[in-house]
Write a protein that holds these residues in place. Structure first.
Motif, PDB file in Angstrom:
ATOM      1  N   THR A  39       1.268   4.453 -16.072  1.00  0.00           N
ATOM      2  CA  THR A  39       0.877   2.956 -16.217  1.00  0.00           C
ATOM      3  C   THR A  39       0.987   2.095 -15.294  1.00  0.00           C
ATOM      4  O   THR A  39       0.577   0.933 -15.106  1.00  0.00           O
ATOM      5  N   ARG A  40       1.986   2.522 -14.136  1.00  0.00           N
ATOM      6  CA  ARG A  40       2.509   1.668 -13.172  1.00  0.00           C
ATOM      7  C   ARG A  40       1.623   1.995 -11.770  1.00  0.00           C
ATOM      8  O   ARG A  40       1.660   1.077 -10.968  1.00  0.00           O
ATOM      9  N   LEU A  41       0.643   2.661 -12.026  1.00  0.00           N
ATOM     10  CA  LEU A  41      -0.471   2.856 -10.854  1.00  0.00           C
ATOM     11  C   LEU A  41      -1.351   1.727 -11.110  1.00  0.00           C
ATOM     12  O   LEU A  41      -1.782   1.279 -12.018  1.00  0.00           O
ATOM     13  N   HIS A  42      -1.989   1.229  -9.806  1.00  0.00           N
ATOM     14  CA  HIS A  42      -2.783   0.397  -9.826  1.00  0.00           C
ATOM     15  C   HIS A  42      -3.979   0.840  -8.940  1.00  0.00           C
ATOM     16  O   HIS A  42      -3.610   1.248  -7.656  1.00  0.00           O
ATOM     17  N   ARG A  43      -5.206   0.337  -8.977  1.00  0.00           N
ATOM     18  CA  ARG A  43      -6.171   0.893  -8.157  1.00  0.00           C
ATOM     19  C   ARG A  43      -6.456  -0.174  -7.117  1.00  0.00           C
ATOM     20  O   ARG A  43      -6.197  -1.343  -7.455  1.00  0.00           O
ATOM     21  N   ARG A  44      -6.487   0.235  -5.945  1.00  0.00           N
ATOM     22  CA  ARG A  44      -6.611  -0.708  -4.731  1.00  0.00           C
ATOM     23  C   ARG A  44      -8.004  -0.302  -4.203  1.00  0.00           C
ATOM     24  O   ARG A  44      -8.489   0.737  -3.885  1.00  0.00           O
ATOM     25  N   CYS A  45      -8.444  -1.165  -3.221  1.00  0.00           N
ATOM     26  CA  CYS A  45      -9.581  -0.995  -2.507  1.00  0.00           C
ATOM     27  C   CYS A  45      -9.292  -0.123  -1.416  1.00  0.00           C
ATOM     28  O   CYS A  45      -8.271  -0.123  -0.811  1.00  0.00           O
TER      29      CYS A  45
ATOM     30  N   LYS B 218      16.889  14.253 -27.776  1.00  0.00           N
ATOM     31  CA  LYS B 218      17.067  14.998 -26.649  1.00  0.00           C
ATOM     32  C   LYS B 218      15.826  14.707 -25.555  1.00  0.00           C
ATOM     33  O   LYS B 218      15.898  14.476 -24.343  1.00  0.00           O
ATOM     34  N   MET B 219      14.803  14.956 -26.296  1.00  0.00           N
ATOM     35  CA  MET B 219      13.439  14.754 -25.497  1.00  0.00           C
ATOM     36  C   MET B 219      13.149  13.582 -25.128  1.00  0.00           C
ATOM     37  O   MET B 219      12.525  13.281 -23.947  1.00  0.00           O
ATOM     38  N   GLN B 220      13.545  12.345 -25.904  1.00  0.00           N
ATOM     39  CA  GLN B 220      13.191  11.071 -25.444  1.00  0.00           C
ATOM     40  C   GLN B 220      14.090  10.897 -24.366  1.00  0.00           C
ATOM     41  O   GLN B 220      13.809   9.845 -23.561  1.00  0.00           O
ATOM     42  N   GLN B 221      15.240  11.174 -24.526  1.00  0.00           N
ATOM     43  CA  GLN B 221      16.432  10.897 -23.492  1.00  0.00           C
ATOM     44  C   GLN B 221      16.029  11.653 -22.035  1.00  0.00           C
ATOM     45  O   GLN B 221      16.028  10.964 -21.052  1.00  0.00           O
ATOM     46  N   LYS B 222      15.396  12.796 -22.126  1.00  0.00           N
ATOM     47  CA  LYS B 222      14.813  13.202 -21.012  1.00  0.00           C
ATOM     48  C   LYS B 222      13.602  12.655 -20.476  1.00  0.00           C
ATOM     49  O   LYS B 222      13.384  12.410 -19.131  1.00  0.00           O
ATOM     50  N   LEU B 223      12.991  11.929 -21.291  1.00  0.00           N
ATOM     51  CA  LEU B 223      11.623  11.286 -20.836  1.00  0.00           C
ATOM     52  C   LEU B 223      12.132  10.134 -20.353  1.00  0.00           C
ATOM     53  O   LEU B 223      11.456   9.532 -19.234  1.00  0.00           O
ATOM     54  N   GLN B 224      13.152   9.400 -20.808  1.00  0.00           N
ATOM     55  CA  GLN B 224      13.586   8.327 -20.125  1.00  0.00           C
ATOM     56  C   GLN B 224      14.286   8.430 -18.921  1.00  0.00           C
ATOM     57  O   GLN B 224      14.457   7.467 -18.214  1.00  0.00           O
ATOM     58  N   SER B 225      14.884   9.625 -18.529  1.00  0.00           N
ATOM     59  CA  SER B 225      15.626   9.818 -17.339  1.00  0.00           C
ATOM     60  C   SER B 225      14.773  10.190 -16.469  1.00  0.00           C
ATOM     61  O   SER B 225      15.242  10.068 -15.164  1.00  0.00           O
ATOM     62  N   LEU B 226      13.380  10.206 -16.337  1.00  0.00           N
ATOM     63  CA  LEU B 226      12.506  10.332 -15.435  1.00  0.00           C
ATOM     64  C   LEU B 226      12.416   8.828 -14.769  1.00  0.00           C
ATOM     65  O   LEU B 226      12.552   7.711 -15.354  1.00  0.00           O
ATOM     66  N   PRO B 227      11.956   8.877 -13.467  1.00  0.00           N
ATOM     67  CA  PRO B 227      11.731   7.402 -12.607  1.00  0.00           C
ATOM     68  C   PRO B 227      10.610   6.750 -13.209  1.00  0.00           C
ATOM     69  O   PRO B 227       9.680   7.215 -13.584  1.00  0.00           O
ATOM     70  N   ARG B 228      11.144   5.550 -13.226  1.00  0.00           N
ATOM     71  CA  ARG B 228      10.078   4.638 -13.916  1.00  0.00           C
ATOM     72  C   ARG B 228       8.639   4.664 -13.104  1.00  0.00           C
ATOM     73  O   ARG B 228       7.575   4.483 -13.824  1.00  0.00           O
ATOM     74  N   ASN B 229       8.724   4.938 -11.885  1.00  0.00           N
ATOM     75  CA  ASN B 229       7.486   4.719 -10.784  1.00  0.00           C
ATOM     76  C   ASN B 229       6.789   6.041 -11.251  1.00  0.00           C
ATOM     77  O   ASN B 229       5.528   6.259 -10.513  1.00  0.00           O
ATOM     78  N   SER B 230       7.113   6.981 -11.928  1.00  0.00           N
ATOM     79  CA  SER B 230       6.334   8.136 -12.176  1.00  0.00           C
ATOM     80  C   SER B 230       5.576   8.061 -13.384  1.00  0.00           C
ATOM     81  O   SER B 230       4.859   9.056 -13.706  1.00  0.00           O
ATOM     82  N   ALA B 231       5.637   6.939 -14.097  1.00  0.00           N
ATOM     83  CA  ALA B 231       4.544   6.440 -15.309  1.00  0.00           C
ATOM     84  C   ALA B 231       3.409   6.321 -14.785  1.00  0.00           C
ATOM     85  O   ALA B 231       2.985   5.428 -13.935  1.00  0.00           O
TER      86      ALA B 231
ATOM     87  N   ILE C  13       0.908  -1.190  -0.004  1.00  0.00           N
ATOM     88  CA  ILE C  13      -0.113   0.148  -0.013  1.00  0.00           C
ATOM     89  C   ILE C  13       0.969   1.354   0.039  1.00  0.00           C
ATOM     90  O   ILE C  13       0.545   2.217  -0.613  1.00  0.00           O
ATOM     91  N   GLN C  14       2.030   1.391   0.671  1.00  0.00           N
ATOM     92  CA  GLN C  14       2.935   2.443   0.889  1.00  0.00           C
ATOM     93  C   GLN C  14       3.487   2.788  -0.382  1.00  0.00           C
ATOM     94  O   GLN C  14       3.813   3.712  -0.918  1.00  0.00           O
ATOM     95  N   ARG C  15       3.920   1.378  -1.241  1.00  0.00           N
ATOM     96  CA  ARG C  15       4.629   1.596  -2.584  1.00  0.00           C
ATOM     97  C   ARG C  15       3.558   2.126  -3.595  1.00  0.00           C
ATOM     98  O   ARG C  15       4.095   2.890  -4.384  1.00  0.00           O
ATOM     99  N   GLU C  16       2.346   1.618  -3.351  1.00  0.00           N
ATOM    100  CA  GLU C  16       1.408   2.563  -4.383  1.00  0.00           C
ATOM    101  C   GLU C  16       1.296   3.933  -4.026  1.00  0.00           C
ATOM    102  O   GLU C  16       1.078   4.605  -5.053  1.00  0.00           O
ATOM    103  N   LYS C  17       1.253   4.348  -2.592  1.00  0.00           N
ATOM    104  CA  LYS C  17       1.126   5.582  -2.495  1.00  0.00           C
ATOM    105  C   LYS C  17       2.154   6.425  -3.045  1.00  0.00           C
ATOM    106  O   LYS C  17       2.215   7.749  -3.385  1.00  0.00           O
ATOM    107  N   LYS C  18       3.608   5.899  -2.664  1.00  0.00           N
ATOM    108  CA  LYS C  18       4.880   6.431  -3.402  1.00  0.00           C
ATOM    109  C   LYS C  18       4.809   6.680  -4.861  1.00  0.00           C
ATOM    110  O   LYS C  18       5.085   7.635  -5.473  1.00  0.00           O
ATOM    111  N   ARG C  19       4.331   5.689  -5.745  1.00  0.00           N
ATOM    112  CA  ARG C  19       4.138   5.770  -6.776  1.00  0.00           C
ATOM    113  C   ARG C  19       3.043   6.897  -7.400  1.00  0.00           C
ATOM    114  O   ARG C  19       3.232   7.613  -8.297  1.00  0.00           O
ATOM    115  N   ARG C  20       1.963   6.906  -6.747  1.00  0.00           N
ATOM    116  CA  ARG C  20       0.869   7.898  -7.127  1.00  0.00           C
ATOM    117  C   ARG C  20       1.415   9.410  -6.841  1.00  0.00           C
ATOM    118  O   ARG C  20       1.226  10.164  -7.723  1.00  0.00           O
TER     119      ARG C  20
END
Length: 101
Positions: A58-64, A43-56, A7-14
């Motif tokens: 699509t990595r978020l998941h809805r929880r109860c 350069k823009m693609q490189q900047k986009l790839q330099s962002l943290p993965r968990n900031s995407a 749950i905390q991991r999901e909050k961090k991703r959000r």
């Protein structure tokens, strides 16, 4: 009940997704406007790839909301299926009706 660490991991991703949302969106717009295979686009693609993965997003998941269960969630209520059923049977959700046949 889901483990508290999940749950905390999901909050961090959000939180990360909200933090980098504008940067990600502007980078994607600039990539789409740039001519294909140009240096600016790379350069823009490189900047986009330099962002943290968990900031995407699509990595978020809805929880109860109550139990933190990741599966069988209803978007309208934010609850998992079995909690929703219990609340409907206890008449805690207005407008929801039980089905019987």
């Amino acid at each position: 009940m889901a483990r508290k660490s999940l749950i905390q991991r999901e909050k961090k991703r959000r939180k990360l997704e909200q933090k980098y949302h504008l940067i990600r969106r502007s980078s994607k717009i600039n990539i789409s406007k740039a001519s294909s295979l140009s240096e600016e686009e790379k350069k823009m693609q490189q900047k986009l790839q330099s962002l943290p993965r968990n900031s995407a997003p699509t990595r978020l998941h809805r929880r109860c909301f109550l139990t933190g269960r990741p599966r069988a969630n209803y978007r309208d209520f934010g609850l998992s299926g079995h909690i929703l059923r219990e609340m409907v049977y206890a008449c805690l959700l207005p407008g929801a009706t039980r089905s019987s046949w």
